[in-house]
Design a protein around this motif. Structure first.
Motif, PDB file in Angstrom:
ATOM      1  N   UNK A  36      44.950  28.781  39.163  1.00 10.90           N
ATOM      2  CA  UNK A  36      46.371  28.555  39.463  1.00 10.90           C
ATOM      3  C   UNK A  36      47.032  29.835  39.959  1.00 10.90           C
ATOM      4  N   UNK A  37      46.605  30.935  39.363  1.00 10.21           N
ATOM      5  CA  UNK A  37      47.143  32.228  39.770  1.00 10.21           C
ATOM      6  C   UNK A  37      46.910  32.444  41.264  1.00 10.21           C
ATOM      7  N   UNK A  38      45.780  31.962  41.714  1.00 12.82           N
ATOM      8  CA  UNK A  38      45.448  32.154  43.126  1.00 12.82           C
ATOM      9  C   UNK A  38      46.300  31.282  44.041  1.00 12.82           C
ATOM     10  N   UNK A  39      46.848  30.219  43.469  1.00  9.04           N
ATOM     11  CA  UNK A  39      47.688  29.342  44.292  1.00  9.04           C
ATOM     12  C   UNK A  39      49.143  29.777  44.276  1.00  9.04           C
ATOM     13  N   UNK A  40      49.460  30.704  43.386  1.00 10.74           N
ATOM     14  CA  UNK A  40      50.858  31.074  43.193  1.00 10.74           C
ATOM     15  C   UNK A  40      51.396  31.809  44.422  1.00 10.74           C
ATOM     16  N   UNK A  41      52.701  31.673  44.663  1.00 12.81           N
ATOM     17  CA  UNK A  41      53.293  32.473  45.731  1.00 12.81           C
ATOM     18  C   UNK A  41      53.155  33.936  45.310  1.00 12.81           C
ATOM     19  N   UNK A  42      52.962  34.806  46.286  1.00 12.93           N
ATOM     20  CA  UNK A  42      52.713  36.191  45.914  1.00 12.93           C
ATOM     21  C   UNK A  42      51.246  36.536  46.030  1.00 12.93           C
ATOM     22  N   UNK A  43      50.419  35.507  46.119  1.00 15.01           N
ATOM     23  CA  UNK A  43      49.001  35.755  46.373  1.00 15.01           C
ATOM     24  C   UNK A  43      48.727  35.556  47.860  1.00 15.01           C
ATOM     25  N   UNK A  44      47.958  36.458  48.434  1.00 10.19           N
ATOM     26  CA  UNK A  44      47.599  36.318  49.846  1.00 10.19           C
ATOM     27  C   UNK A  44      46.098  36.498  49.994  1.00 10.19           C
ATOM     28  N   UNK A  45      45.468  35.564  50.647  1.00 11.50           N
ATOM     29  CA  UNK A  45      44.038  35.692  50.916  1.00 11.50           C
ATOM     30  C   UNK A  45      43.823  36.293  52.294  1.00 11.50           C
ATOM     31  N   UNK A  46      42.899  37.218  52.351  1.00 13.02           N
ATOM     32  CA  UNK A  46      42.459  37.717  53.643  1.00 13.02           C
ATOM     33  C   UNK A  46      40.987  37.358  53.770  1.00 13.02           C
ATOM     34  N   UNK A  47      40.640  36.715  54.839  1.00 11.49           N
ATOM     35  CA  UNK A  47      39.239  36.423  55.062  1.00 11.49           C
ATOM     36  C   UNK A  47      38.677  37.513  55.958  1.00 11.49           C
ATOM     37  N   UNK A  48      37.639  38.156  55.487  1.00  6.88           N
ATOM     38  CA  UNK A  48      37.013  39.216  56.269  1.00  6.88           C
ATOM     39  C   UNK A  48      35.771  38.618  56.936  1.00  6.88           C
ATOM     40  N   UNK A  49      35.565  38.942  58.193  1.00  8.46           N
ATOM     41  CA  UNK A  49      34.362  38.458  58.878  1.00  8.46           C
ATOM     42  C   UNK A  49      33.956  39.469  59.927  1.00  8.46           C
ATOM     43  N   UNK A  50      32.683  39.503  60.199  1.00  3.50           N
ATOM     44  CA  UNK A  50      32.205  40.286  61.334  1.00  3.50           C
ATOM     45  C   UNK A  50      32.167  39.334  62.520  1.00  3.50           C
ATOM     46  N   UNK A  51      32.271  39.849  63.734  1.00  3.20           N
ATOM     47  CA  UNK A  51      32.265  38.945  64.891  1.00  3.20           C
ATOM     48  C   UNK A  51      30.864  38.432  65.177  1.00  3.20           C
TER      49      UNK A  51
END
Ligand SMILES: Nc1ncnc2c1ncn2[C@@H]1O[C@H](COP(=O)(O)OP(=O)(O)OP(=O)(O)O)[C@@H](O)[C@H]1O
Ligand SMILES: Nc1ncnc2c1ncn2[C@@H]1O[C@H](COP(=O)(O)OP(=O)(O)OP(=O)(O)O)[C@@H](O)[C@H]1O
Ligand SMILES: [Mg+2]
Ligand SMILES: [Mg+2]
Lengths: 325, 462
Positions: free
Chosen positions: B272-287
């Motif tokens: 739930x913490x991960x769904x809370x506002x204030x959490x931001x996911x960054x997806x890292x990827x190599x091309x």
């Protein structure tokens, strides 16, 4: 040449790819190799562009000169049911256990148990003979767990000791260890010419040796082509840019004058050479660490266009030329 | 080393200059309609409390997390970075190689903010959870149980579970403005979301309940089948593993159950913490094909789970300052030089090595170089030397052109994979980070990565 070839390495360095290429390389000239996978990820099927492999040995490729590669994805749950069936003839009861989650429980919470089932199946394939007394497979190649877990994975005896001090599992573990610690087995490590995988390789070898497991070769994968040599790199540092501009101009790339086409290429090309030199130095450093490990080294090229079946055969040929079999 | 192939001879826009100005037109074209991910506003926003860096194995999650933490701290925030399995040298340079499982303040951070960092010790985190929830005697019983030891040392998913656990703990302490979280190495980025639940539901599962409460079940009608199953199972497993096993399992399960009261509940809470506002996911990827395919899965999954995606960090992107020279033309030119013939190369190289006029700085294109089509003055050695020097130069030039062709092929491949992702997910904001030629293993390297992230790419020479 050991008959059980275990391929480990840092995640993503090319264990599955190298294991498959190795199986192809070993299967040439009418030999038969079994490629086994133990992590339930269907990496082999993906690589050979076939459907998911069942828990069953299947021919998946023909090697140059008529050899054959078979593949098997070992499923720990099915291996346990197999095992129960073999020792206790528990067909229906096995299914009931599965329904209860007991099989899942046994094969997940007790990693030692799972590992003894996986390695046990591979060892069984190594020892298996046909009616004429010939080995069913000349080689068994295992796409194994990564370096961080390989010593524990193979050292099943210690692992199950806490769980089963007596009984059939204990006996099975001992039988497996006899194969794994013998000359029949070689554990190879795949690495890249980068700091972390090289470090992991060195750590892994120390750990394998401490566990008295036989270390085989180091496979350096995804090696980039050497486009500039040492002498070129030295010249890059000292060459007057005008000489380079002129040379580029001679090659047909515009004027060498300041601002001319060739002149404008000089800086970016030198910058790229500088990056190349930096990487070259890093790679040389890592290569010397690897050399210091005192194991046979093999190098496999980076296939720039990505991996496919043709590429896999290319890597297999490369391994054969480097005297792997 | 630029993902922003503005030719190196044009002065680069200042790094802190207008954002648009720092982006070469070519790179803007490459990104097409894609939104650019603006890192600084995300890091500066006081409402951003948690940043999670996810992605498939080896793409640069740990590096990105550390670089973001450093940047946020140097922009004035009080930050803690939770790293998982950082490269040894990187950990050393941040002073967190001691593995005591608590955040340490990182030295030599500029500005008013603070950077704290730690490296997750999975087993220790697990032990701490046990110690915090059980009385001493019971804790000791759990910690020495062989099942607990297997579970805590490497059950698939334990690392993910413990990363979540630690995140929950750090958040509860409420000492930091911003928590940046790295995620464990795994083939699939999805493991980070799935593994804790898998572990939680496994531990809360039917079998566990059966094992903990066999007596209760025995008394009830209708449970007869289960009971038969139970005794069959205990019998079989007992035979198989030797008798002691089941006792161990039962002790373990009972102890865990009474002290924890629900792994699943715990896993759900962090989820739930991960769904809370204030959490931001960054997806890292190599091309690269696989990494971007994983990234696409992950983006879709986050959307399905209502988890806020800030954008995609495309790490280790290559560029070229000579983007206008195509691979084909470079290779053709290299062949011209090969055909021109090479005299004694080694002498030629030696001739230049001893040359007084050396190539000083490739970064100052407008310097005293007033060369014309004429050869450089210092090459006025005897004719034979000149010829061999020309041969060596020719060979080097051919080599540089092949190197360039290689780079252009790489750019084209990266471009294709990136376009595929963008076509699939045009809504995802993207930022590119150039590949540095070496590893990133100190604060200076992290700062550089942070700058590149904030500028969407490098602004000239590496
Ligand atoms: N020599 C090579 N040239 C080009 N690409 C390669 C090469 N070897 C491997 N690859 C690619 O690198 C990626 C990782 O390879 P592979 O899956 O074999 O690694 P792995 O070690 O088995 O990974 P994991 O740890 O996830 O099981 C794959 O996309 C594969 O196609
Ligand atoms: N932009 C970059 N340029 C050059 N090297 C980089 C860059 N980003 C990361 N690296 C290097 O790549 C390697 C892998 O990076 P990192 O450890 O951050 O990846 P990761 O995604 O955390 O890997 P894992 O999945 O194993 O945890 C490191 O050696 C790091 O220094
Ligand atoms: Mg694999
Ligand atoms: Mg990492």
């Amino acid at each position: 040449m050991s008959r059980l070839q275990v391929v480990s390495g840092k995640g993503g360095t090319g264990k599955t790819t190298v294991a498959a290429a190795l199986a192809l390389a070993l299967a040439t000239e009418g030999k038969r190799a079994l490629l086994v996978e133990v992590e339930g990820r269907q990496g082999i099927a993906q690589l050979f562009e076939t459907e998911a492999l069942p828990y069953e040995e299947r021919k998946i490729a023909v090697a140059p000169g008529g050899g054959e590669v078979y593949a098997l994805a070992i499923d720990p749950e099915l291996a346990l049911l197999d095992y129960l069936q073999m020792f206790y003839k528990l067909g229906g009861a096995g299914r009931a256990l599965k329904k209860l989650g007991a099989i899942d429980f046994a094969t997940t919470v007790a990693p030692g148990l799972r590992d003894v089932l996986l390695t046990g199946k591979a060892c069984e394939a190594v020892r298996r003979k046909d009616k004429t007394g010939r080995f069913a497979y000349d080689y068994v190649v295992m796409d194994a767990p990564p370096t961080g877990r390989i010593a524990r994975f193979l050292n099943v005896n210690d692992e199950v000791a806490g769980l089963a001090k007596i009984g059939p599992i204990h006996n099975q573990a001992q039988a497996v260890m006899r194969v794994l610690k013998s000359k029949e087995t070689a554990v190879h490590l795949v690495t890249l010419l980068e700091e972390m995988p090289v470090q992991e390789t060195a750590d892994g070898i120390a750990e394998l040796r401490a566990a008295k497991l036989p270390v085989g070769r180091v496979m350096v994968n995804m090696v980039r082509p050497a486009l500039l040599d040492e002498a070129d790199l030295e010249l890059v540092r000292s060459i007057p840019r005008t000489a380079l501009a002129k040379s580029l101009s001679t090659a047909g790339l515009g004027g060498a004058r300041r601002g001319g086409g060739a002149d404008r290429l000089v800086d970016p090309l030198l910058e790229q050479a500088g990056e190349y030199a930096e990487r070259y130095a890093l790679e040389r450093e890592q290569r010397s660490v690897l050399t210091g490990l005192g194991l046979p080294l093999h190098e496999l090229p980076l296939l720039a266009e990505g991996m496919d079946l043709a590429g896999l055969y290319e890597l297999a040929t490369e391994l054969r030329q480097q005297g792997i079999s | 080393m630029t993902s922003d192939p503005a030719p190196a001879h044009t002065p680069a826009a200042p790094r802190d200059g207008a954002r648009e100005g720092t982006r070469g037109h070519d790179s803007a074209r490459r990104l097409g309609p894609t939104r650019v991910l603006d890192i600084d506003p995300l890091l500066d926003d006081p409402k951003t409390r948690i940043v999670v860096c996810c992605g498939s194995g080896g793409v640069g999650k740990t590096t990105t997390a550390a670089a973001l933490g450093l940047r946020a701290a140097e922009r004035g925030r009080k930050v803690v970075v939770l790293t998982i399995d950082p490269a040894r040298r990187l950990a050393q340079s941040m002073g967190i190689d001691s593995l005591d499982n608590t955040p340490r303040r990182v030295k030599d951070v500029d500005g008013d903010g603070e950077l704290h960092a730690m490296m997750l010790d999975m087993k220790r985190t697990f032990d701490e959870v046990v110690e915090a929830h059980a009385d001493r005697e019971r804790a000791a019983a759990i910690l020495s149980n062989p099942f607990y030891q297997s579970l805590s040392a490497g059950f698939a998913g334990t690392q993910e579970y413990m990363a979540m656990e630690k995140l929950g703990q750090l958040r509860a302490r409420d000492e930091w403005d911003l928590i940046v979280v790295d995620t464990p190495p795994s083939r699939s980025a999805l493991d980070f979301l799935d593994a804790p639940k898998r572990l939680g539901s496994f531990l809360d599962g039917r079998l566990i309940r059966l094992l903990t409460a066999p007596a209760k079940l025995g008394g009830r009608a209708g449970m007869k089948f289960l009971n038969v199953g139970m005794s069959m199972m205990t019998g079989t497993l007992g035979k198989l593993l030797g008798g002691q096993l089941l006792k161990d399992v039962q002790t373990f399960v009972a102890a865990m159950d009474t002290t924890f009261g629900g792994f699943r509940t715990r896993a759900d809470a962090t989820y739930k913490l991960l769904q809370a506002p204030g959490t931001a996911f960054l997806v890292v990827a190599a091309p690269e094909r696989d990494a971007l395919r994983e990234a696409a899965y992950f983006v879709e999954r986050l959307a399905a789970e209502d988890m806020p995606l800030a954008g995609l960090v495309l790490n280790r992107v290559h560029g070229s300052g000579a983007g206008e020279l195509s691979a084909e033309r470079a290779l053709a030119a290299a062949e011209n030089l090969d055909d021109a013939g090479i005299v004694d190369q080694e002498t030629g190289k030696a001739a230049f090595r001893n040359s007084p006029e050396t190539q000083g700085s490739s970064e100052s294109p407008a310097d005293s170089d007033t060369a014309t089509e004429a050869p450089a003055p210092d090459v006025g050695s005897p004719a034979a030397d000149r010829a061999s020097a020309d041969g060596a130069v020719g060979q080097l030039t051919a080599g540089l052109l092949r190197l360039h062709a290689d780079r252009m092929h790489l750019l084209a491949r990266e471009q294709r994979t990136r376009d595929r992702f963008t076509a699939l997910h045009p809504e995802v904001a993207v930022v590119e980070v150039a590949a540095l030629p070496g590893d990133v293993h100190d604060l200076a390297g992290l700062r550089d990565i942070g700058d590149r992230m904030a500028n969407g790419g490098p602004t000239g020479t590496a």
